[in-house]
Design a protein around this motif. Sequence first.
Motif, PDB file in Angstrom:
ATOM      1  N   PRO A  43       0.930  -1.411   0.063  1.00  0.00           N
ATOM      2  CA  PRO A  43       0.057   0.157  -0.057  1.00  0.00           C
ATOM      3  C   PRO A  43       0.809   1.391   0.045  1.00  0.00           C
ATOM      4  N   LYS A  44       2.182   1.128   0.213  1.00  0.00           N
ATOM      5  CA  LYS A  44       3.187   2.368   0.413  1.00  0.00           C
ATOM      6  C   LYS A  44       3.666   2.430  -0.899  1.00  0.00           C
ATOM      7  N   CYS A  45       4.084   1.440  -1.460  1.00  0.00           N
ATOM      8  CA  CYS A  45       4.956   1.863  -2.686  1.00  0.00           C
ATOM      9  C   CYS A  45       4.419   0.865  -4.054  1.00  0.00           C
ATOM     10  N   GLY A  46       3.619   0.261  -3.916  1.00  0.00           N
ATOM     11  CA  GLY A  46       2.847  -0.521  -4.818  1.00  0.00           C
ATOM     12  C   GLY A  46       3.709  -1.678  -5.248  1.00  0.00           C
ATOM     13  N   GLY A  47       4.641  -1.974  -4.504  1.00  0.00           N
ATOM     14  CA  GLY A  47       5.596  -3.053  -5.057  1.00  0.00           C
ATOM     15  C   GLY A  47       4.916  -4.298  -4.930  1.00  0.00           C
ATOM     16  N   ALA A  48       5.209  -5.513  -5.671  1.00  0.00           N
ATOM     17  CA  ALA A  48       4.385  -6.846  -5.436  1.00  0.00           C
ATOM     18  C   ALA A  48       5.539  -7.775  -4.887  1.00  0.00           C
ATOM     19  N   GLU A  49       6.944  -7.723  -4.940  1.00  0.00           N
ATOM     20  CA  GLU A  49       7.724  -8.439  -4.399  1.00  0.00           C
ATOM     21  C   GLU A  49       7.622  -8.336  -2.968  1.00  0.00           C
ATOM     22  N   HIS A  50       7.427  -9.720  -2.310  1.00  0.00           N
ATOM     23  CA  HIS A  50       7.076  -9.404  -0.746  1.00  0.00           C
ATOM     24  C   HIS A  50       7.647 -10.852  -0.105  1.00  0.00           C
ATOM     25  N   CYS A  61       7.064  -5.881   2.157  1.00  0.00           N
ATOM     26  CA  CYS A  61       7.628  -5.551   0.919  1.00  0.00           C
ATOM     27  C   CYS A  61       8.926  -5.523   0.630  1.00  0.00           C
ATOM     28  N   SER A  62       9.451  -6.141  -0.318  1.00  0.00           N
ATOM     29  CA  SER A  62      10.815  -6.229  -0.479  1.00  0.00           C
ATOM     30  C   SER A  62      11.599  -4.908  -0.950  1.00  0.00           C
ATOM     31  N   ALA A  63      10.697  -4.115  -1.621  1.00  0.00           N
ATOM     32  CA  ALA A  63      11.156  -2.703  -1.960  1.00  0.00           C
ATOM     33  C   ALA A  63      11.358  -1.899  -0.878  1.00  0.00           C
ATOM     34  N   CYS A  64      10.412  -1.394   0.017  1.00  0.00           N
ATOM     35  CA  CYS A  64      10.354  -0.750   0.934  1.00  0.00           C
ATOM     36  C   CYS A  64      10.308  -1.318   2.437  1.00  0.00           C
ATOM     37  N   SER A  65      10.105  -2.450   2.660  1.00  0.00           N
ATOM     38  CA  SER A  65      10.410  -3.046   3.990  1.00  0.00           C
ATOM     39  C   SER A  65       8.870  -2.915   4.620  1.00  0.00           C
ATOM     40  N   ARG A  66       7.910  -1.974   4.279  1.00  0.00           N
ATOM     41  CA  ARG A  66       6.733  -1.955   4.833  1.00  0.00           C
ATOM     42  C   ARG A  66       6.179  -3.316   5.145  1.00  0.00           C
ATOM     43  N   GLN A  67       5.598  -3.123   6.548  1.00  0.00           N
ATOM     44  CA  GLN A  67       5.009  -4.670   6.856  1.00  0.00           C
ATOM     45  C   GLN A  67       3.486  -4.195   6.671  1.00  0.00           C
ATOM     46  N   THR A  68       2.721  -5.014   6.381  1.00  0.00           N
ATOM     47  CA  THR A  68       1.201  -4.909   5.980  1.00  0.00           C
ATOM     48  C   THR A  68       0.470  -6.115   6.326  1.00  0.00           C
ATOM     49  N   SER A  69      -0.605  -5.875   6.970  1.00  0.00           N
ATOM     50  CA  SER A  69      -1.571  -6.896   7.356  1.00  0.00           C
ATOM     51  C   SER A  69      -2.632  -6.895   6.522  1.00  0.00           C
ATOM     52  N   ALA A  70      -3.224  -8.131   6.157  1.00  0.00           N
ATOM     53  CA  ALA A  70      -4.206  -8.490   5.159  1.00  0.00           C
ATOM     54  C   ALA A  70      -5.459  -7.456   5.650  1.00  0.00           C
TER      55      ALA A  70
END
Length: 320
Positions: A43-50, A61-70
């Motif tokens: 949700p932060k950078c739009g990246g798909a890699e995770h 997120c592999s790009a920005c390290s943001r952790q997201t709960s479903a």
Amino acid sequence: MARNKVQFQKGLSMAAFNQRYGGEDQCHAALAAWRWPNGFRCPKCGGAEHSFVATRRLFQCSACSRQTSARAGTIFHASRTPLMKWFLAIHLMTSAKNDIAALELARQLDVKWDTAWLIKQKLMEVMRQRNSTYQLEGLIQVDDAYQGGEKPGKPGRGAKNKVPFIVAVSTVDGKPRHMQLRVVPGFSKEAIRDWAKASIAPGAQVISDGLGCFNGLDEAGLAHTRIITGGGRPKDPEFLWVNITLGNVKSAVTGTCRSLDERHTPRYLAAYEWRYNRRFDLALNLERLARVAAKTEPAPYGRLAAVRSKKYRHFAEASG
Ligand SMILES: [Zn+2]
């Protein structure tokens, strides 16, 4: 006697429910799939890699390290109740014809009454928002009604402390298809016009009893037939289904929830409307509501306008 196909249909059994949603991991996977049907997106950078932090069920997120709960950013946000219990609540609220009281929900989920009440309100809010995306079409009967008591007759319209709402039923070959129970600010021409523009499909043909506010139907550009009745609730066959619907709503909602805070009325009516319009295929209802819930923004306590006095809670425990 021929069995009524709607009444005797198979729903989602408790065994099937347990098989599909009986574990927290299963529920979490289902929620993630409904929320991100094309795969996770940060949700932060739009990246798909995770990567997936299994212990906390977080997507990293592999790009920005943001952790997201479903659950974050959905109706399940900021709740400590396991998703399994939420899903069971959805199942119980969507698989039966009638409403389930918060007290009974609390027993079934093994949570406190307050928790069950809030879960129920939030899920009814999902139903309300979903309802508002549909329009009635074709031949439609409409009438005005109040939550909180029978309409005493045309001169009595506008009674104090009652919540005004529109009941509208679309029919096909004389049988009811879909319906709406929508709270309106009042029975003014403007309120009816605004409701009709948003909730009735262009080209629909609407029948009313000719009360002044229904001139709003003409202003909304709809074909409008007035059947002038002799006062009181119209008994004419043209109003058969709004009358039957109102009778059923009265026993299901108005009768049991008459002491409820008027701020919650739209959601109780919405829940009835939601269930009615999905009565043909009960087995699909859990997934229908859960999918939308996964796309619905959080509805915190304050937004639900829930200020519960002791008196209100007493009534709600008995009925809500
Ligand atoms: Zn990111």
